[in-house]
Design a protein around this motif. Structure first.
Motif, PDB file in Angstrom:
ATOM      1  N   SER A   7       0.831  -1.203   0.000  1.00 21.87           N
ATOM      2  CA  SER A   7       0.000   0.000   0.000  1.00 21.87           C
ATOM      3  C   SER A   7       0.867   1.255   0.000  1.00 21.87           C
ATOM      4  O   SER A   7       2.019   1.232   0.408  1.00 21.87           O
ATOM      5  CB  SER A   7      -0.933   0.011   1.198  1.00 21.87           C
ATOM      6  OG  SER A   7      -0.178   0.106   2.379  1.00 21.87           O
ATOM      7  N   SER A   8       0.309   2.340  -0.445  1.00 20.54           N
ATOM      8  CA  SER A   8       1.065   3.592  -0.552  1.00 20.54           C
ATOM      9  C   SER A   8       0.951   4.426   0.718  1.00 20.54           C
ATOM     10  O   SER A   8       1.045   5.636   0.682  1.00 20.54           O
ATOM     11  CB  SER A   8       0.585   4.381  -1.759  1.00 20.54           C
ATOM     12  OG  SER A   8      -0.782   4.690  -1.584  1.00 20.54           O
ATOM     13  N   ARG A   9       0.751   3.779   1.850  1.00 18.75           N
ATOM     14  CA  ARG A   9       0.658   4.520   3.110  1.00 18.75           C
ATOM     15  C   ARG A   9       2.019   4.851   3.703  1.00 18.75           C
ATOM     16  O   ARG A   9       2.105   5.518   4.713  1.00 18.75           O
ATOM     17  CB  ARG A   9      -0.151   3.717   4.123  1.00 18.75           C
ATOM     18  CG  ARG A   9      -1.611   3.606   3.748  1.00 18.75           C
ATOM     19  CD  ARG A   9      -2.392   2.954   4.837  1.00 18.75           C
ATOM     20  NE  ARG A   9      -2.123   1.505   4.791  1.00 18.75           N
ATOM     21  CZ  ARG A   9      -2.429   0.660   5.754  1.00 18.75           C
ATOM     22  NH1 ARG A   9      -2.999   1.085   6.861  1.00 18.75           N
ATOM     23  NH2 ARG A   9      -2.179  -0.616   5.647  1.00 18.75           N
ATOM     24  N   ILE A  10       3.091   4.408   3.102  1.00 22.45           N
ATOM     25  CA  ILE A  10       4.436   4.673   3.610  1.00 22.45           C
ATOM     26  C   ILE A  10       4.813   6.106   3.241  1.00 22.45           C
ATOM     27  O   ILE A  10       4.739   6.500   2.084  1.00 22.45           O
ATOM     28  CB  ILE A  10       5.456   3.684   3.024  1.00 22.45           C
ATOM     29  CG1 ILE A  10       5.067   2.254   3.420  1.00 22.45           C
ATOM     30  CG2 ILE A  10       6.850   4.025   3.488  1.00 22.45           C
ATOM     31  CD1 ILE A  10       5.901   1.203   2.747  1.00 22.45           C
ATOM     32  N   ALA A  11       5.231   6.869   4.236  1.00 23.25           N
ATOM     33  CA  ALA A  11       5.600   8.275   4.014  1.00 23.25           C
ATOM     34  C   ALA A  11       6.953   8.349   3.323  1.00 23.25           C
ATOM     35  O   ALA A  11       7.844   7.552   3.597  1.00 23.25           O
ATOM     36  CB  ALA A  11       5.651   9.020   5.336  1.00 23.25           C
TER      37      ALA A  11
END
Length: 75
Positions: A7-11
């Motif tokens: 998922s693209s939740r990594i900052a």
């Protein structure tokens, strides 16, 4: 079996911005470092014989291996 992308939740990783240090703030530390370097060079390279400030062989024996490592003759 299907594989899904993470998922693209990594900052995103951002680096710290460098701090500008004015030359006037560095000058005293540079002068202090230069003074220490000259004192060390004196004790390693010239603290014996006619230029000796300290009597005896204690300083000479303490820096003896450093003298040879830096190429100063002493024998």
């Amino acid at each position: 079996m299907s594989y899904s992308a993470p998922s693209s939740r990594i900052a995103p990783v951002t680096g710290a911005a460098p701090i500008a240090i004015p030359a006037k703030a560095l000058l005293p530390w540079a002068m202090f470092g230069l003074l220490l370097s000259v004192i060390m060079l004196y004790f390693v390279g010239a603290e014996q014989g006619a230029l000796s400030l300290i009597s005896g062989q204690d300083v000479h024996e303490f820096v003896h291996d450093g003298r040879h490592l830096l190429g100063f003759p002493c024998h």
